[in-house]
Design a protein around this motif. Structure first.
Motif, PDB file in Angstrom:
ATOM      1  N   ILE A   1       0.867  -1.182   0.000  1.00 31.96           N
ATOM      2  CA  ILE A   1       0.000   0.000   0.000  1.00 31.96           C
ATOM      3  C   ILE A   1       0.903   1.231   0.000  1.00 31.96           C
ATOM      4  CG2 ILE A   1      -1.815   1.299   1.176  1.00 31.96           C
ATOM      5  CD1 ILE A   1      -2.636  -1.310   2.571  1.00 31.96           C
ATOM      6  N   GLY A   2       0.767   2.060  -1.017  1.00 32.38           N
ATOM      7  CA  GLY A   2       1.577   3.267  -1.126  1.00 32.38           C
ATOM      8  C   GLY A   2       0.714   4.483  -1.382  1.00 32.38           C
ATOM      9  N   GLY A   3       1.339   5.637  -1.244  1.00 31.26           N
ATOM     10  CA  GLY A   3       0.657   6.909  -1.483  1.00 31.26           C
ATOM     11  C   GLY A   3       1.366   8.002  -0.716  1.00 31.26           C
ATOM     12  N   VAL A   4       1.024   9.223  -1.036  1.00 28.22           N
ATOM     13  CA  VAL A   4       1.661  10.371  -0.393  1.00 28.22           C
ATOM     14  C   VAL A   4       1.298  10.408   1.095  1.00 28.22           C
ATOM     15  CG1 VAL A   4      -0.188  12.069  -0.808  1.00 28.22           C
ATOM     16  CG2 VAL A   4       2.207  12.838  -0.787  1.00 28.22           C
TER      17      VAL A   4
ATOM     18  N   ARG B   1      -0.274  11.209   4.469  1.00 28.18           N
ATOM     19  CA  ARG B   1      -1.646  11.558   4.882  1.00 28.18           C
ATOM     20  C   ARG B   1      -2.722  11.150   3.874  1.00 28.18           C
ATOM     21  NH1 ARG B   1      -0.995  11.237   9.531  1.00 28.18           N
ATOM     22  NH2 ARG B   1      -2.989  12.180   9.912  1.00 28.18           N
ATOM     23  N   SER B   2      -2.428  10.147   3.039  1.00 28.59           N
ATOM     24  CA  SER B   2      -3.408   9.732   2.019  1.00 28.59           C
ATOM     25  C   SER B   2      -4.345   8.621   2.493  1.00 28.59           C
ATOM     26  CB  SER B   2      -2.702   9.299   0.740  1.00 28.59           C
ATOM     27  OG  SER B   2      -1.862   8.182   0.970  1.00 28.59           O
ATOM     28  N   GLY B   3      -4.045   7.980   3.632  1.00 24.50           N
ATOM     29  CA  GLY B   3      -4.925   6.941   4.154  1.00 24.50           C
ATOM     30  C   GLY B   3      -4.331   5.545   4.132  1.00 24.50           C
ATOM     31  N   LYS B   4      -3.026   5.429   3.915  1.00 28.65           N
ATOM     32  CA  LYS B   4      -2.366   4.118   3.834  1.00 28.65           C
ATOM     33  C   LYS B   4      -2.549   3.314   5.117  1.00 28.65           C
ATOM     34  CE  LYS B   4       1.535   6.120   3.178  1.00 28.65           C
ATOM     35  NZ  LYS B   4       1.030   7.492   3.248  1.00 28.65           N
ATOM     36  N   SER B   5      -2.248   3.906   6.239  1.00 35.38           N
ATOM     37  CA  SER B   5      -2.357   3.197   7.520  1.00 35.38           C
ATOM     38  C   SER B   5      -3.806   2.838   7.829  1.00 35.38           C
ATOM     39  CB  SER B   5      -1.791   4.054   8.657  1.00 35.38           C
ATOM     40  OG  SER B   5      -0.430   4.292   8.462  1.00 35.38           O
TER      41      SER B   5
ATOM     42  N   VAL C   1       0.462 -10.452   4.651  1.00 36.92           N
ATOM     43  CA  VAL C   1       1.423  -9.442   5.097  1.00 36.92           C
ATOM     44  C   VAL C   1       1.124  -8.169   4.325  1.00 36.92           C
ATOM     45  CG1 VAL C   1       3.850  -8.742   5.202  1.00 36.92           C
ATOM     46  CG2 VAL C   1       3.216 -11.130   5.651  1.00 36.92           C
ATOM     47  N   ILE C   2       0.966  -7.071   5.051  1.00 39.67           N
ATOM     48  CA  ILE C   2       0.695  -5.766   4.448  1.00 39.67           C
ATOM     49  C   ILE C   2       1.915  -4.889   4.661  1.00 39.67           C
ATOM     50  CG2 ILE C   2      -0.769  -3.719   4.480  1.00 39.67           C
ATOM     51  CD1 ILE C   2      -2.987  -5.551   5.705  1.00 39.67           C
ATOM     52  N   VAL C   3       2.458  -4.366   3.577  1.00 38.91           N
ATOM     53  CA  VAL C   3       3.580  -3.419   3.631  1.00 38.91           C
ATOM     54  C   VAL C   3       3.016  -2.068   3.227  1.00 38.91           C
ATOM     55  CG1 VAL C   3       5.843  -2.815   2.698  1.00 38.91           C
ATOM     56  CG2 VAL C   3       5.209  -5.233   2.970  1.00 38.91           C
ATOM     57  N   GLU C   4       3.115  -1.089   4.129  1.00 36.00           N
ATOM     58  CA  GLU C   4       2.567   0.224   3.786  1.00 36.00           C
ATOM     59  C   GLU C   4       3.564   1.328   4.071  1.00 36.00           C
ATOM     60  OE1 GLU C   4       1.488   2.981   5.671  1.00 36.00           O
ATOM     61  OE2 GLU C   4       1.354   2.213   7.694  1.00 36.00           O
ATOM     62  N   GLY C   5       3.631   2.280   3.122  1.00 36.38           N
ATOM     63  CA  GLY C   5       4.528   3.420   3.286  1.00 36.38           C
ATOM     64  C   GLY C   5       4.552   4.294   2.054  1.00 36.38           C
TER      65      GLY C   5
ATOM     66  N   PHE D   1       5.078  -8.346  -4.088  1.00 36.26           N
ATOM     67  CA  PHE D   1       3.666  -8.037  -3.856  1.00 36.26           C
ATOM     68  C   PHE D   1       2.753  -8.895  -4.726  1.00 36.26           C
ATOM     69  CE2 PHE D   1       5.238  -3.518  -2.863  1.00 36.26           C
ATOM     70  CZ  PHE D   1       5.329  -3.782  -1.516  1.00 36.26           C
ATOM     71  N   ASP D   2       1.740  -9.471  -4.086  1.00 29.40           N
ATOM     72  CA  ASP D   2       0.682 -10.166  -4.812  1.00 29.40           C
ATOM     73  C   ASP D   2      -0.392  -9.184  -5.257  1.00 29.40           C
ATOM     74  OD1 ASP D   2       1.605 -12.941  -4.482  1.00 29.40           O
ATOM     75  OD2 ASP D   2       1.239 -12.563  -2.350  1.00 29.40           O
ATOM     76  N   LEU D   3      -0.510  -8.078  -4.529  1.00 27.23           N
ATOM     77  CA  LEU D   3      -1.514  -7.059  -4.830  1.00 27.23           C
ATOM     78  C   LEU D   3      -0.955  -5.708  -4.403  1.00 27.23           C
ATOM     79  CD1 LEU D   3      -4.667  -6.740  -5.615  1.00 27.23           C
ATOM     80  CD2 LEU D   3      -4.939  -6.387  -3.163  1.00 27.23           C
ATOM     81  N   THR D   4      -1.166  -4.696  -5.232  1.00 35.20           N
ATOM     82  CA  THR D   4      -0.703  -3.354  -4.897  1.00 35.20           C
ATOM     83  C   THR D   4      -1.889  -2.393  -4.856  1.00 35.20           C
ATOM     84  OG1 THR D   4      -0.186  -2.985  -7.240  1.00 35.20           O
ATOM     85  CG2 THR D   4       1.632  -3.652  -5.800  1.00 35.20           C
ATOM     86  N   VAL D   5      -1.859  -1.510  -3.852  1.00 42.47           N
ATOM     87  CA  VAL D   5      -2.920  -0.530  -3.649  1.00 42.47           C
ATOM     88  C   VAL D   5      -2.272   0.846  -3.603  1.00 42.47           C
ATOM     89  CG1 VAL D   5      -4.767   0.265  -2.117  1.00 42.47           C
ATOM     90  CG2 VAL D   5      -4.251  -2.198  -2.288  1.00 42.47           C
ATOM     91  N   LEU D   6      -2.702   1.735  -4.476  1.00 46.43           N
ATOM     92  CA  LEU D   6      -2.212   3.108  -4.473  1.00 46.43           C
ATOM     93  C   LEU D   6      -3.306   4.003  -3.922  1.00 46.43           C
ATOM     94  CD1 LEU D   6      -0.040   5.199  -5.234  1.00 46.43           C
ATOM     95  CD2 LEU D   6      -1.150   5.362  -7.481  1.00 46.43           C
ATOM     96  N   MET D   7      -2.969   4.720  -2.876  1.00 47.32           N
ATOM     97  CA  MET D   7      -3.889   5.686  -2.286  1.00 47.32           C
ATOM     98  C   MET D   7      -3.668   7.028  -2.979  1.00 47.32           C
ATOM     99  SD  MET D   7      -5.497   3.909  -0.093  1.00 47.32           S
ATOM    100  CE  MET D   7      -6.462   5.283   0.531  1.00 47.32           C
TER     101      MET D   7
END
Length: 171
Positions: free
Chosen positions: A7-10, A12-16, A80-84, A97-103
């Motif tokens: 999970i990535g994004g700038v 304060r975008s909501g990743k956590s 396993v969730i990797v966020e940053g 990554f099996d799945l990627t999420v862009l915030m």
């Protein structure tokens, strides 16, 4: 072997928030969340910009340690969730990554939220602008599987498509 989500994004975008919602909604599965903020190199080893530690570049993250932690935890957990902010800035990590999420959020929303941020004190205006520019350079991921808007509060309905993909994957 765990299902691994990036999970990535700038800032304060909501990743956590998305990571926490996923963890909660995936119960009773065993979920490990790796917050990349915990794998920043020591300040003396981070590049500087205008005398300020440059947290916004891939060189500020200990990707070797993240990959090692990932190796260990993918054998123990179901997910396993990797966020940053720099989740997609390392090719070796991206391969895992099996799945990627862009915030995604707008520049205006980012600036509004960052100006309310108090964890590190008030950032100079030039730095707020720099963080946005660094995100455009290092934080984008055109190949993201899921793009979520962080403009409005995230609720469990926002993560349902992600949960469906995880549950549809054979273990």
């Amino acid at each position: 072997m765990a299902y691994i989500i990036g999970i990535g994004g700038v800032s304060r975008s909501g990743k956590s928030t998305v990571a926490k919602k996923l963890r909660d909604e995936l119960a009773p599965m065993k979920v490990f969340t790796l917050d990349m903020d915990n794998y920043v190199l020591p300040e003396n080893d981070i590049p500087k910009i205008n005398g300020h530690p440059n947290w916004e570049v891939p060189e500020s993250i200990d990707y070797g340690r993240i990959l090692t932690i990932l190796d260990t935890n993918e054998l123990i957990y179901d997910v396993v969730i990797v966020e940053g902010i720099l989740a997609f800035a390392n090719k070796e990590l991206n391969k895992r990554f099996d799945l990627t999420v862009l915030m995604e959020i707008s520049r205006a929303t980012y600036l509004d939220r960052r100006q309310l941020e108090t964890r590190w004190g008030k950032d100079p205006d030039w730095y707020l602008e720099y963080v946005w520019e660094a995100h455009l350079e290092h934080g984008q991921y055109n190949e993201a599987d899921v793009i979520l808007s962080g403009e409005t509060p995230i609720d469990k309905h926002d993560v349902i498509p992600i949960i469906q993909k995880i549950r549809a994957t054979p273990s």
